[in-house]
Design a protein around this motif. Structure first.
Motif, PDB file in Angstrom:
ATOM      1  N   VAL A  15      -6.020   0.639   9.865  1.00  0.00           N
ATOM      2  CA  VAL A  15      -5.302   1.482   8.907  1.00  0.00           C
ATOM      3  C   VAL A  15      -6.032   1.501   7.572  1.00  0.00           C
ATOM      4  O   VAL A  15      -6.328   2.562   7.014  1.00  0.00           O
ATOM      5  CB  VAL A  15      -3.845   0.994   8.721  1.00  0.00           C
ATOM      6  N   GLY A  16      -6.327   0.324   7.054  1.00  0.00           N
ATOM      7  CA  GLY A  16      -6.973   0.223   5.749  1.00  0.00           C
ATOM      8  C   GLY A  16      -8.334   0.883   5.702  1.00  0.00           C
ATOM      9  O   GLY A  16      -8.667   1.587   4.737  1.00  0.00           O
ATOM     10  N   ALA A  17      -9.136   0.669   6.743  1.00  0.00           N
ATOM     11  CA  ALA A  17     -10.484   1.251   6.774  1.00  0.00           C
ATOM     12  C   ALA A  17     -10.429   2.767   6.786  1.00  0.00           C
ATOM     13  O   ALA A  17     -11.229   3.444   6.123  1.00  0.00           O
ATOM     14  CB  ALA A  17     -11.243   0.733   7.994  1.00  0.00           C
ATOM     15  N   THR A  18      -9.481   3.327   7.529  1.00  0.00           N
ATOM     16  CA  THR A  18      -9.335   4.780   7.591  1.00  0.00           C
ATOM     17  C   THR A  18      -8.833   5.329   6.258  1.00  0.00           C
ATOM     18  O   THR A  18      -9.357   6.331   5.745  1.00  0.00           O
ATOM     19  CB  THR A  18      -8.376   5.176   8.724  1.00  0.00           C
ATOM     20  N   ALA A  19      -7.828   4.673   5.689  1.00  0.00           N
ATOM     21  CA  ALA A  19      -7.290   5.137   4.407  1.00  0.00           C
ATOM     22  C   ALA A  19      -8.359   5.130   3.324  1.00  0.00           C
ATOM     23  O   ALA A  19      -8.441   6.066   2.504  1.00  0.00           O
ATOM     24  CB  ALA A  19      -6.113   4.256   3.992  1.00  0.00           C
ATOM     25  N   GLY A  20      -9.188   4.097   3.294  1.00  0.00           N
ATOM     26  CA  GLY A  20     -10.233   4.012   2.280  1.00  0.00           C
ATOM     27  C   GLY A  20     -11.249   5.129   2.388  1.00  0.00           C
ATOM     28  O   GLY A  20     -11.676   5.706   1.372  1.00  0.00           O
ATOM     29  N   GLN A  21     -11.633   5.456   3.606  1.00  0.00           N
ATOM     30  CA  GLN A  21     -12.610   6.540   3.782  1.00  0.00           C
ATOM     31  C   GLN A  21     -12.030   7.902   3.400  1.00  0.00           C
ATOM     32  O   GLN A  21     -12.720   8.741   2.826  1.00  0.00           O
ATOM     33  CB  GLN A  21     -13.091   6.550   5.235  1.00  0.00           C
ATOM     34  N   ILE A  22     -10.762   8.111   3.718  1.00  0.00           N
ATOM     35  CA  ILE A  22     -10.131   9.376   3.327  1.00  0.00           C
ATOM     36  C   ILE A  22     -10.036   9.464   1.803  1.00  0.00           C
ATOM     37  O   ILE A  22     -10.272  10.527   1.206  1.00  0.00           O
ATOM     38  CB  ILE A  22      -8.739   9.513   3.976  1.00  0.00           C
ATOM     39  N   ALA A  23      -9.708   8.332   1.164  1.00  0.00           N
ATOM     40  CA  ALA A  23      -9.640   8.317  -0.297  1.00  0.00           C
ATOM     41  C   ALA A  23     -11.001   8.643  -0.920  1.00  0.00           C
ATOM     42  O   ALA A  23     -11.078   9.341  -1.947  1.00  0.00           O
ATOM     43  CB  ALA A  23      -9.143   6.961  -0.783  1.00  0.00           C
ATOM     44  N   LYS A  24     -12.076   8.155  -0.316  1.00  0.00           N
ATOM     45  CA  LYS A  24     -13.420   8.485  -0.820  1.00  0.00           C
ATOM     46  C   LYS A  24     -13.696   9.984  -0.674  1.00  0.00           C
ATOM     47  O   LYS A  24     -14.314  10.596  -1.558  1.00  0.00           O
ATOM     48  CB  LYS A  24     -14.483   7.679  -0.063  1.00  0.00           C
ATOM     49  N   MET A  25     -13.245  10.577   0.435  1.00  0.00           N
ATOM     50  CA  MET A  25     -13.421  12.021   0.609  1.00  0.00           C
ATOM     51  C   MET A  25     -12.720  12.805  -0.504  1.00  0.00           C
ATOM     52  O   MET A  25     -13.150  13.912  -0.851  1.00  0.00           O
ATOM     53  CB  MET A  25     -12.851  12.472   1.960  1.00  0.00           C
ATOM     54  N   LYS A  26     -11.656  12.231  -1.053  1.00  0.00           N
ATOM     55  CA  LYS A  26     -10.889  12.891  -2.108  1.00  0.00           C
ATOM     56  C   LYS A  26     -11.401  12.557  -3.503  1.00  0.00           C
ATOM     57  O   LYS A  26     -10.782  12.916  -4.506  1.00  0.00           O
ATOM     58  CB  LYS A  26      -9.408  12.513  -1.996  1.00  0.00           C
ATOM     59  N   GLY A  27     -12.535  11.860  -3.572  1.00  0.00           N
ATOM     60  CA  GLY A  27     -13.167  11.608  -4.866  1.00  0.00           C
ATOM     61  C   GLY A  27     -12.611  10.425  -5.627  1.00  0.00           C
ATOM     62  O   GLY A  27     -12.763  10.344  -6.853  1.00  0.00           O
ATOM     63  N   CYS A  28     -11.971   9.496  -4.928  1.00  0.00           N
ATOM     64  CA  CYS A  28     -11.379   8.326  -5.585  1.00  0.00           C
ATOM     65  C   CYS A  28     -12.344   7.147  -5.614  1.00  0.00           C
ATOM     66  O   CYS A  28     -13.274   7.067  -4.809  1.00  0.00           O
ATOM     67  CB  CYS A  28     -10.106   7.898  -4.857  1.00  0.00           C
ATOM     68  N   THR A  29     -12.097   6.231  -6.530  1.00  0.00           N
ATOM     69  CA  THR A  29     -12.724   4.922  -6.495  1.00  0.00           C
ATOM     70  C   THR A  29     -11.885   4.051  -5.573  1.00  0.00           C
ATOM     71  O   THR A  29     -10.663   3.954  -5.746  1.00  0.00           O
ATOM     72  CB  THR A  29     -12.773   4.287  -7.893  1.00  0.00           C
ATOM     73  N   VAL A  30     -12.517   3.442  -4.582  1.00  0.00           N
ATOM     74  CA  VAL A  30     -11.777   2.704  -3.551  1.00  0.00           C
ATOM     75  C   VAL A  30     -12.168   1.233  -3.582  1.00  0.00           C
ATOM     76  O   VAL A  30     -13.351   0.888  -3.499  1.00  0.00           O
ATOM     77  CB  VAL A  30     -12.030   3.296  -2.152  1.00  0.00           C
ATOM     78  N   VAL A  31     -11.160   0.383  -3.699  1.00  0.00           N
ATOM     79  CA  VAL A  31     -11.355  -1.067  -3.742  1.00  0.00           C
ATOM     80  C   VAL A  31     -10.582  -1.688  -2.582  1.00  0.00           C
ATOM     81  O   VAL A  31      -9.394  -1.389  -2.379  1.00  0.00           O
ATOM     82  CB  VAL A  31     -10.858  -1.656  -5.075  1.00  0.00           C
ATOM     83  N   GLY A  32     -11.249  -2.538  -1.834  1.00  0.00           N
ATOM     84  CA  GLY A  32     -10.617  -3.177  -0.696  1.00  0.00           C
ATOM     85  C   GLY A  32     -10.339  -4.650  -0.935  1.00  0.00           C
ATOM     86  O   GLY A  32     -11.011  -5.306  -1.741  1.00  0.00           O
ATOM     87  N   ILE A  33      -9.347  -5.168  -0.227  1.00  0.00           N
ATOM     88  CA  ILE A  33      -9.073  -6.595  -0.155  1.00  0.00           C
ATOM     89  C   ILE A  33      -9.148  -6.974   1.310  1.00  0.00           C
ATOM     90  O   ILE A  33      -8.496  -6.357   2.155  1.00  0.00           O
ATOM     91  CB  ILE A  33      -7.676  -6.947  -0.710  1.00  0.00           C
ATOM     92  N   ALA A  34      -9.963  -7.976   1.633  1.00  0.00           N
ATOM     93  CA  ALA A  34     -10.135  -8.394   3.024  1.00  0.00           C
ATOM     94  C   ALA A  34     -10.188  -9.920   3.093  1.00  0.00           C
ATOM     95  O   ALA A  34     -10.158 -10.600   2.067  1.00  0.00           O
ATOM     96  CB  ALA A  34     -11.398  -7.770   3.614  1.00  0.00           C
ATOM     97  N   GLY A  35     -10.281 -10.444   4.320  1.00  0.00           N
ATOM     98  CA  GLY A  35     -10.182 -11.880   4.508  1.00  0.00           C
ATOM     99  C   GLY A  35     -11.477 -12.593   4.797  1.00  0.00           C
ATOM    100  O   GLY A  35     -11.462 -13.773   5.187  1.00  0.00           O
ATOM    101  N   SER A  36     -12.620 -11.935   4.620  1.00  0.00           N
ATOM    102  CA  SER A  36     -13.915 -12.604   4.802  1.00  0.00           C
ATOM    103  C   SER A  36     -14.992 -11.793   4.096  1.00  0.00           C
ATOM    104  O   SER A  36     -14.822 -10.590   3.845  1.00  0.00           O
ATOM    105  CB  SER A  36     -14.268 -12.750   6.287  1.00  0.00           C
ATOM    106  N   ARG A  37     -16.097 -12.444   3.824  1.00  0.00           N
ATOM    107  CA  ARG A  37     -17.218 -11.730   3.204  1.00  0.00           C
ATOM    108  C   ARG A  37     -17.802 -10.697   4.153  1.00  0.00           C
ATOM    109  O   ARG A  37     -18.239  -9.622   3.726  1.00  0.00           O
ATOM    110  CB  ARG A  37     -18.288 -12.737   2.776  1.00  0.00           C
ATOM    111  N   ASN A  38     -17.824 -11.019   5.453  1.00  0.00           N
ATOM    112  CA  ASN A  38     -18.347 -10.060   6.429  1.00  0.00           C
ATOM    113  C   ASN A  38     -17.524  -8.779   6.441  1.00  0.00           C
ATOM    114  O   ASN A  38     -18.067  -7.673   6.527  1.00  0.00           O
ATOM    115  CB  ASN A  38     -18.363 -10.680   7.826  1.00  0.00           C
ATOM    116  N   LYS A  39     -16.198  -8.927   6.354  1.00  0.00           N
ATOM    117  CA  LYS A  39     -15.341  -7.738   6.339  1.00  0.00           C
ATOM    118  C   LYS A  39     -15.551  -6.940   5.056  1.00  0.00           C
ATOM    119  O   LYS A  39     -15.549  -5.709   5.077  1.00  0.00           O
ATOM    120  CB  LYS A  39     -13.876  -8.145   6.493  1.00  0.00           C
ATOM    121  N   CYS A  40     -15.739  -7.642   3.941  1.00  0.00           N
ATOM    122  CA  CYS A  40     -16.019  -6.931   2.687  1.00  0.00           C
ATOM    123  C   CYS A  40     -17.345  -6.190   2.757  1.00  0.00           C
ATOM    124  O   CYS A  40     -17.451  -5.046   2.292  1.00  0.00           O
ATOM    125  CB  CYS A  40     -16.015  -7.927   1.522  1.00  0.00           C
ATOM    126  N   ASP A  41     -18.348  -6.828   3.344  1.00  0.00           N
ATOM    127  CA  ASP A  41     -19.647  -6.159   3.509  1.00  0.00           C
ATOM    128  C   ASP A  41     -19.510  -4.923   4.380  1.00  0.00           C
ATOM    129  O   ASP A  41     -20.138  -3.888   4.125  1.00  0.00           O
ATOM    130  CB  ASP A  41     -20.659  -7.116   4.132  1.00  0.00           C
TER     131      ASP A  41
END
Length: 337
Positions: free
Chosen positions: A162-188
């Motif tokens: 859900v989060g990964a999809t929402a973030g990409q759609i937000a980028k398509m709409k010209g937003c700055t997107v910040v994620g919170i995840a549970g590991s450095r690999n997921k953040c990368d």
């Protein structure tokens, strides 16, 4: 001829985090399909964190009964049919739960066009990015949050489907997107592969309010929440005026005997915040239009997705329990034998 079906049923109600003892694998003989019925052989089934609340009591739907099949989505093929709408060999999708076979009268059974699912679009996308997780992101962001270009969108469980999809759609709409995840690999993953602007590992942060403030120096205009609890309060503390908070999930709350609840309510008054819960089935009639648009994004390279697939129905409870430990990377599915 009849087939032997294996299915997972609810053996007991979980107290706290689910355990293997809460589930039981049963065998049953399924009769031949009757009039207007089809027999479906499962290929893939889903495990869904949102199902957790219904194992203990009523939620967005009635509580699952002891001895009932655990619910989830299935992709399968029609093995036998007495229904004019379906023929043997058809690729189909339905909500048949954690089992290898299912009998259906056709209600709620959707035929999939195998020709559509060509690389980079896999057939499993039908119960992933084009299924409930992806549609949750689509409608939660576009219809409820209504992002504007230049706004900051904060997303918890950012590497999940859900989060990964929402973030990409937000980028398509010209937003700055910040994620919170549970590991450095997921953040990368979300920054380097999906295009998020920033992401931080909440497990490395002693002060979530400060961590969000550092990652979102202009404040938060939209918070897409999949976690709840302390993280939700920390996001509220960083909101701008008229920020929108979309509550898609609350994985931090599902296994708690009593919900933590929201502590920071004054800001709803001072900053005119709006918070709204999301049940994606409210948009059921609009699913085909959304799926067509999202499939186009995938084929054009604008929308990417990841799947975490385990082998064999025996692994289903373990895969489900692992969702609450943050083990999965992307949509978690089970490939049936």
């Amino acid at each position: 001829m009849p087939v032997t079906n294996r299915r997972w049923v609810l053996a007991s109600r979980p107290e706290g985090k689910p355990s293997a003892a809460n589930f039981r694998l049963e065998e049953q003989e399924l009769r031949d399909p009757g009039e207007h019925e089809v027999l479906v052989k499962g290929l893939y089934i889903s495990v869904d964190p949102g199902m957790r609340s219904r194992l203990s009591g009523d939620s967005y739907a009635q509580a699952l009964g002891i001895g009932e099949t655990i619910e989830g989505a299935m992709i399968g093929t029609v093995k036998a049919s007495n229904n004019d709408r379906f023929k043997t060999g058809d690729l189909v999708m339905g909500g048949f739960g954690w089992q290898e076979y299912a009998l259906s009268n056709g209600r709620g059974l959707a035929k999939l066009d195998a020709a559509i699912f060509q690389p980079p679009l896999t057939v499993t996308a039908a119960i992933g990015v084009l299924g409930i997780p992806g549609l949750t992101a689509y409608f939660g962001l576009l219809d409820m949050a209504k992002p504007k270009e230049g706004e900051t969108v904060l997303i918890s469980s950012a590497a999940g489907p859900v989060g990964a999809t929402a973030g990409q759609i937000a980028k398509m709409k010209g937003c700055t997107v910040v994620g919170i995840a549970g590991s450095r690999n997921k953040c990368d993953y979300v920054t380097k592969e999906l295009g998020f602007d920033r992401c931080f590992n909440y497990k490395e942060e002693a002060d979530l309010v400060a961590a969000i403030k550092q990652a979102c120096p202009k404040g938060v205009d939209i918070y897409f929440d999949n976690v709840g609890g302390e993280m939700l309060d920390a996001a509220i503390a960083n909101t701008n005026e008229r920020a929108r908070l979309i509550i898609s999930g609350a994985v931090a709350e599902y296994n708690q005997p009593e919900p933590r609840g929201i502590r920071n309510t004054t800001r709803f008054i001072t900053h005119r915040l709006r918070m709204e819960g999301l049940v994606v089935f409210d948009y059921f009639k609009q699913f085909p239009q959304a799926q067509a648009e999202m499939a186009g994004w995938i084929k054009s390279g604008k929308l990417k997705y990841t799947e975490d697939i385990s082998e064999g129905i025996e692994t289903t409870p373990e895969a489900f329990i692992g969702l609450f430990e943050g083990e999965n990377h992307g949509r978690r599915l089970i490939k049936l034998g």
